[in-house]
Design a protein around this motif. Structure first.
Motif, PDB file in Angstrom:
ATOM      1  N   ARG A  31       0.744  -1.331   0.014  1.00  0.00           N
ATOM      2  CA  ARG A  31       0.078  -0.029   0.109  1.00  0.00           C
ATOM      3  C   ARG A  31       0.809   0.983  -0.016  1.00  0.00           C
ATOM      4  O   ARG A  31       0.342   2.398  -0.548  1.00  0.00           O
ATOM      5  CB  ARG A  31      -0.952   0.132   1.249  1.00  0.00           C
ATOM      6  CG  ARG A  31      -1.955  -1.080   1.018  1.00  0.00           C
ATOM      7  CD  ARG A  31      -3.105  -1.041   2.046  1.00  0.00           C
ATOM      8  NE  ARG A  31      -3.996   0.437   2.008  1.00  0.00           N
ATOM      9  CZ  ARG A  31      -4.541   0.721   1.480  1.00  0.00           C
ATOM     10  NH1 ARG A  31      -5.192  -0.024   0.317  1.00  0.00           N
ATOM     11  NH2 ARG A  31      -5.112   2.046   1.503  1.00  0.00           N
ATOM     12  N   SER A  78     -16.416  -3.471 -10.006  1.00  0.00           N
ATOM     13  CA  SER A  78     -15.779  -4.759  -9.057  1.00  0.00           C
ATOM     14  C   SER A  78     -15.366  -5.704 -10.183  1.00  0.00           C
ATOM     15  O   SER A  78     -15.997  -5.966 -11.339  1.00  0.00           O
ATOM     16  CB  SER A  78     -16.656  -5.296  -8.031  1.00  0.00           C
ATOM     17  OG  SER A  78     -17.839  -6.019  -8.587  1.00  0.00           O
ATOM     18  N   SER A 137      -7.261  -3.378  -2.648  1.00  0.00           N
ATOM     19  CA  SER A 137      -8.628  -3.396  -2.685  1.00  0.00           C
ATOM     20  C   SER A 137      -9.499  -2.756  -1.540  1.00  0.00           C
ATOM     21  O   SER A 137      -8.952  -3.326  -0.597  1.00  0.00           O
ATOM     22  CB  SER A 137      -9.229  -4.695  -3.191  1.00  0.00           C
ATOM     23  OG  SER A 137      -8.581  -5.206  -4.297  1.00  0.00           O
ATOM     24  N   ASP A 138     -10.248  -2.206  -1.725  1.00  0.00           N
ATOM     25  CA  ASP A 138     -10.982  -1.640  -0.461  1.00  0.00           C
ATOM     26  C   ASP A 138     -12.125  -2.828   0.051  1.00  0.00           C
ATOM     27  O   ASP A 138     -12.335  -2.714   1.093  1.00  0.00           O
ATOM     28  CB  ASP A 138     -11.853  -0.330  -0.719  1.00  0.00           C
ATOM     29  CG  ASP A 138     -12.652  -0.138  -1.861  1.00  0.00           C
ATOM     30  OD1 ASP A 138     -13.086  -1.446  -2.306  1.00  0.00           O
ATOM     31  OD2 ASP A 138     -12.976   0.999  -2.387  1.00  0.00           O
ATOM     32  N   TYR A 139     -12.294  -3.570  -0.774  1.00  0.00           N
ATOM     33  CA  TYR A 139     -13.223  -4.887  -0.744  1.00  0.00           C
ATOM     34  C   TYR A 139     -12.648  -6.065  -1.406  1.00  0.00           C
ATOM     35  O   TYR A 139     -12.325  -5.810  -2.649  1.00  0.00           O
ATOM     36  CB  TYR A 139     -14.510  -4.419  -1.019  1.00  0.00           C
ATOM     37  CG  TYR A 139     -15.716  -5.728  -0.965  1.00  0.00           C
ATOM     38  CD1 TYR A 139     -15.965  -6.133   0.650  1.00  0.00           C
ATOM     39  CD2 TYR A 139     -15.936  -6.527  -1.991  1.00  0.00           C
ATOM     40  CE1 TYR A 139     -16.713  -7.515   0.583  1.00  0.00           C
ATOM     41  CE2 TYR A 139     -16.696  -7.576  -1.710  1.00  0.00           C
ATOM     42  CZ  TYR A 139     -16.827  -7.998  -0.610  1.00  0.00           C
ATOM     43  OH  TYR A 139     -17.910  -9.366  -0.313  1.00  0.00           O
ATOM     44  N   SER A 156     -10.688  -6.066   3.799  1.00  0.00           N
ATOM     45  CA  SER A 156     -10.679  -4.760   3.268  1.00  0.00           C
ATOM     46  C   SER A 156      -9.518  -4.273   3.481  1.00  0.00           C
ATOM     47  O   SER A 156      -8.689  -4.434   4.507  1.00  0.00           O
ATOM     48  CB  SER A 156     -11.669  -3.787   4.125  1.00  0.00           C
ATOM     49  OG  SER A 156     -11.413  -2.551   3.704  1.00  0.00           O
ATOM     50  N   LEU A 157      -8.624  -3.726   2.416  1.00  0.00           N
ATOM     51  CA  LEU A 157      -7.419  -3.288   2.509  1.00  0.00           C
ATOM     52  C   LEU A 157      -6.283  -4.375   2.834  1.00  0.00           C
ATOM     53  O   LEU A 157      -5.304  -3.975   3.352  1.00  0.00           O
ATOM     54  CB  LEU A 157      -7.084  -1.944   3.145  1.00  0.00           C
ATOM     55  CG  LEU A 157      -8.270  -0.761   3.073  1.00  0.00           C
ATOM     56  CD1 LEU A 157      -7.986   0.375   4.255  1.00  0.00           C
ATOM     57  CD2 LEU A 157      -8.464  -0.167   1.882  1.00  0.00           C
ATOM     58  N   THR A 161     -11.762  -9.144   7.443  1.00  0.00           N
ATOM     59  CA  THR A 161     -12.657  -8.380   8.185  1.00  0.00           C
ATOM     60  C   THR A 161     -13.890  -9.731   8.820  1.00  0.00           C
ATOM     61  O   THR A 161     -14.765  -9.235   9.459  1.00  0.00           O
ATOM     62  CB  THR A 161     -13.889  -7.672   7.469  1.00  0.00           C
ATOM     63  OG1 THR A 161     -14.212  -8.178   6.233  1.00  0.00           O
ATOM     64  CG2 THR A 161     -12.963  -6.313   6.951  1.00  0.00           C
ATOM     65  N   HIS A 182     -12.948  -4.937  -5.264  1.00  0.00           N
ATOM     66  CA  HIS A 182     -12.938  -3.686  -5.869  1.00  0.00           C
ATOM     67  C   HIS A 182     -11.848  -2.826  -5.706  1.00  0.00           C
ATOM     68  O   HIS A 182     -11.434  -2.591  -4.291  1.00  0.00           O
ATOM     69  CB  HIS A 182     -14.237  -3.274  -5.203  1.00  0.00           C
ATOM     70  CG  HIS A 182     -14.621  -1.821  -5.706  1.00  0.00           C
ATOM     71  ND1 HIS A 182     -14.046  -0.511  -5.105  1.00  0.00           N
ATOM     72  CD2 HIS A 182     -15.430  -1.181  -6.876  1.00  0.00           C
ATOM     73  CE1 HIS A 182     -14.502   0.401  -5.899  1.00  0.00           C
ATOM     74  NE2 HIS A 182     -15.318   0.053  -6.920  1.00  0.00           N
ATOM     75  N   ASP A 184      -9.125  -0.100  -4.714  1.00  0.00           N
ATOM     76  CA  ASP A 184      -9.147   0.932  -3.603  1.00  0.00           C
ATOM     77  C   ASP A 184      -8.967   2.351  -4.438  1.00  0.00           C
ATOM     78  O   ASP A 184      -7.877   2.706  -5.268  1.00  0.00           O
ATOM     79  CB  ASP A 184      -8.000   0.741  -2.560  1.00  0.00           C
ATOM     80  CG  ASP A 184      -8.116   2.033  -1.513  1.00  0.00           C
ATOM     81  OD1 ASP A 184      -8.847   2.813  -1.606  1.00  0.00           O
ATOM     82  OD2 ASP A 184      -7.231   1.836  -0.624  1.00  0.00           O
ATOM     83  N   SER A 186      -8.540   5.060  -3.221  1.00  0.00           N
ATOM     84  CA  SER A 186      -7.638   6.080  -2.665  1.00  0.00           C
ATOM     85  C   SER A 186      -5.941   5.797  -3.211  1.00  0.00           C
ATOM     86  O   SER A 186      -5.128   6.432  -2.940  1.00  0.00           O
ATOM     87  CB  SER A 186      -7.515   6.100  -1.213  1.00  0.00           C
ATOM     88  OG  SER A 186      -7.008   4.799  -0.681  1.00  0.00           O
ATOM     89  N   THR A 191     -10.614   4.136 -11.121  1.00  0.00           N
ATOM     90  CA  THR A 191     -11.190   2.530 -10.768  1.00  0.00           C
ATOM     91  C   THR A 191     -12.155   2.279 -11.917  1.00  0.00           C
ATOM     92  O   THR A 191     -12.774   1.294 -11.600  1.00  0.00           O
ATOM     93  CB  THR A 191     -11.627   2.540  -9.238  1.00  0.00           C
ATOM     94  OG1 THR A 191     -12.885   3.485  -9.000  1.00  0.00           O
ATOM     95  CG2 THR A 191     -10.720   2.923  -8.269  1.00  0.00           C
TER      96      THR A 191
END
Ligand code: 0RA
Length: 219
Positions: A31, A78, A137-139, A156-157, A161, A182, A184, A186, A191
């Motif tokens: 990251r 996604s 990926s945020d998810y 997540s990231l 989770t 999906h 990220d 940021s 995307t």
């Protein structure tokens, strides 16, 4: 506190053990310097994420256990990559005492192939692996159909989770891995996936790997 929040808190406590610190450093490095791992954080890097995931399924096909790989672009950008291979193992990894699935998804370079021993599948040269995609990926959701059960873990990231859960049954002859991610926003300047870029890449892969059907659906 929700079940998910509780789980995350438990994992953070566990992460004080030496082996887990290594895991966190691994994915945080991705990251921090994503371009070092995937080339860039623009359109090329974004599409590279798909190749990283598909490469794992191609490995499984080259090992002779998979003859179908489907890729879908979702309306929310996604990506779903589904194969009919053996499914990423879900049993406990002997060193890390976590599900092998969690290790593949959260340890840098673990890919589908662990250091040595029983999990070594193929010796080819491959990309940085699905854990990098997870980190960026945020998810991400990994689903495994194996031994009559459907297993699932979400992240997540790059951090789980949830634990690996059994979410249902399947026929013994139904086996494989599905990765939904999906990217990220940021990390990436865009995307938004481009149908043509992806279909060109997938066509090349399908050509190079006879017997593998790659299909892409605009939804
Ligand atoms: C290691 C061992 C085994 C399967 C895989 C990796 C595997 C990884 C990926 C990633 C995407 N699709 C995949 N399919 C399989 C199987 C080991 C065994 O069953 O003995």
């Amino acid at each position: 506190m929700s079940e998910e929040e509780k789980y995350i808190e438990e994992q953070e406590e566990k992460n004080y053990s030496a082996s887990n610190i290594q895991v966190l450093e691994g994915l945080e490095a991705v990251r921090k310097r994503p371009a070092m791992y995937i080339g860039d954080t623009h359109i090329k890097g974004l599409h590279h994420l798909v190749s990283e995931v598909v490469d794992n399924s191609i490995d499984e096909a080259l090992a002779g256990f998979c003859n179908r790989i489907d890729v879908f672009i979702g309306e929310d950008n996604s990506i779903t990559v589904r194969d009919n291979g053996r499914g990423i193992p879900v049993d406990e990894h002997e060193k890390l005492h976590k599900s092998a699935l969690e290790v593949v998804m959260t340890v840098l370079h673990a890919g589908g192939k662990f250091d040595k021993g029983s999990y070594k599948v193929s010796g080819g040269l491959h990309g940085v692996g699905v854990s990098c995609v997870n980190a960026l990926s945020d998810y991400l959701r990994a689903e495994v159909r194996r031994g009559g059960k459907v297993y699932m873990q979400e992240y997540s990231l790059g951090k789980p989770t949830s634990e690996v859960k059994v979410i249902g049954d399947c026929k013994d002859e139904d086996h494989g891995t599905t990765i939904i991610f999906h990217p990220d926003g940021s990390i990436f300047s865009t995307t938004v996936y481009d149908f043509n870029i992806l279909s060109n890449r997938l066509r090349d892969l399908a050509y190079l790997n006879a017997g593998v059907t790659l299909s892409r659906h605009p939804r």
